[in-house]
Design a protein around this motif. Sequence first.
Motif, PDB file in Angstrom:
ATOM      1  N   UNK A   1      -6.497  -2.876  -3.845  1.00  0.00           N
ATOM      2  CA  UNK A   1      -7.335  -1.689  -3.957  1.00  0.00           C
ATOM      3  C   UNK A   1      -8.687  -1.990  -4.592  1.00  0.00           C
ATOM      4  N   UNK A   2      -8.681  -2.672  -5.735  1.00  0.00           N
ATOM      5  CA  UNK A   2      -9.920  -2.838  -6.492  1.00  0.00           C
ATOM      6  C   UNK A   2     -10.757  -4.016  -6.019  1.00  0.00           C
ATOM      7  N   UNK A   3     -10.139  -5.073  -5.506  1.00  0.00           N
ATOM      8  CA  UNK A   3     -10.894  -6.253  -5.066  1.00  0.00           C
ATOM      9  C   UNK A   3     -11.151  -6.242  -3.566  1.00  0.00           C
ATOM     10  N   UNK A   4     -10.100  -6.080  -2.761  1.00  0.00           N
ATOM     11  CA  UNK A   4     -10.188  -6.231  -1.310  1.00  0.00           C
ATOM     12  C   UNK A   4     -10.608  -4.962  -0.581  1.00  0.00           C
ATOM     13  N   UNK A   5     -10.415  -3.796  -1.231  1.00  0.00           N
ATOM     14  CA  UNK A   5     -10.705  -2.548  -0.544  1.00  0.00           C
ATOM     15  C   UNK A   5      -9.689  -2.218   0.533  1.00  0.00           C
ATOM     16  N   UNK A   6      -8.445  -2.643   0.329  1.00  0.00           N
ATOM     17  CA  UNK A   6      -7.374  -2.426   1.299  1.00  0.00           C
ATOM     18  C   UNK A   6      -6.425  -1.352   0.765  1.00  0.00           C
ATOM     19  N   UNK A   7      -6.357  -0.184   1.384  1.00  0.00           N
ATOM     20  CA  UNK A   7      -5.398   0.837   0.953  1.00  0.00           C
ATOM     21  C   UNK A   7      -3.959   0.343   1.090  1.00  0.00           C
ATOM     22  N   UNK A   8      -3.068   0.994   0.353  1.00  0.00           N
ATOM     23  CA  UNK A   8      -1.661   0.607   0.336  1.00  0.00           C
ATOM     24  C   UNK A   8      -0.777   1.766   0.766  1.00  0.00           C
ATOM     25  N   UNK A   9       0.277   1.427   1.500  1.00  0.00           N
ATOM     26  CA  UNK A   9       1.350   2.371   1.812  1.00  0.00           C
ATOM     27  C   UNK A   9       2.567   1.986   0.983  1.00  0.00           C
ATOM     28  N   UNK A  10       3.043   2.904   0.157  1.00  0.00           N
ATOM     29  CA  UNK A  10       4.192   2.641  -0.712  1.00  0.00           C
ATOM     30  C   UNK A  10       5.410   3.444  -0.252  1.00  0.00           C
ATOM     31  N   UNK A  11       6.585   2.859  -0.464  1.00  0.00           N
ATOM     32  CA  UNK A  11       7.872   3.556  -0.313  1.00  0.00           C
ATOM     33  C   UNK A  11       8.140   4.041   1.108  1.00  0.00           C
TER      34      UNK A  11
END
Length: 316
Positions: free
Chosen positions: A265-275
């Motif tokens: 999130x903070x370095x790559x700018x890649x959102x995450x999908x959790x669970x």
Amino acid sequence: MAPSPPPDAPDSGPRVARAAFDALFEAVRTWGQWDPADRGAWNRVTAEHVRRAAALVRTGTVVPMGRPWNTRPEPDNQKPALHYMSDLGDVEAPEPATYKDFLAVDYHGKGVSHLDALSHAAYRGRLYDGRPAAGTVDAGGARFASVSELGPLVARGVLLDLPAVRGVAWLEPGTAVRAEDVLAAQQALGVSVGEGDAVLLRTGRFRRRREVGPWDPAGASAGWQVEAVALLAERAVALIGSDGDNDVRPSPVEGLHSPVHALALAAMGVPLLDNLDLERLSIACAEAGRHEFLLVVAPLNVPGGTGSPVSPVAIL
């Protein structure tokens, strides 16, 4: 469902010193690369990427990945969702009778399938693109990189089904998925991760939960090791997801509880999908003989939101 005993002391991979993590953070950082920066790596997904992803639809099989709305307190659902009826057909004029309900959820955590926007995590006081977290995110929400700025994503999805590759039912909590595991999974599954892809990691969490019982994944969960995330950065992915919260736990990085969140999130700018519940997708991909598909993610349009509950859909 009765809780399962706490997993044995897990080995979450080799320890990573804070200085080594900081060097990795700098190596994968993409600050200043995109305009608008709020969307981060989703800017990689062009109309041509969408067209190629749509061409992956062959059988029309639709597989949802969202978990059921869970209002029960459980070890892995410590902030249960709310659902109650607000109209049982007795509020408005009698015909037609209407039935209405109320929904609410504190979705960041281990119990709800959700998307993390780039405003969800900061490292050393900085959000993605170097924006200061203080003053950018406050009680009114996020004024940069909110989920409303992301919008929907339509992309090529890739399922890295690690239990299928290893011939096991699930990865035990605390199992770290390393770069070498990603490479081995690509070879075994006949798929390659590329630019603009959405990469989903199946650890078998929900099969284990069904057969063994729920546990608190904050203490032990299978997930990405930071070197694997660095490999995904090299491949220029747009989205990373998992049936856990993406981080292997306990954290192998000194002083960080969620290093994968910091990197993505903070370095790559890649959102995450959790669970995500990836059990049906695992079966569908095995039956289809391929682990690539069209993926659709449509978060709620919440101005200032740091993420959103979601139920992504894979179409094969």
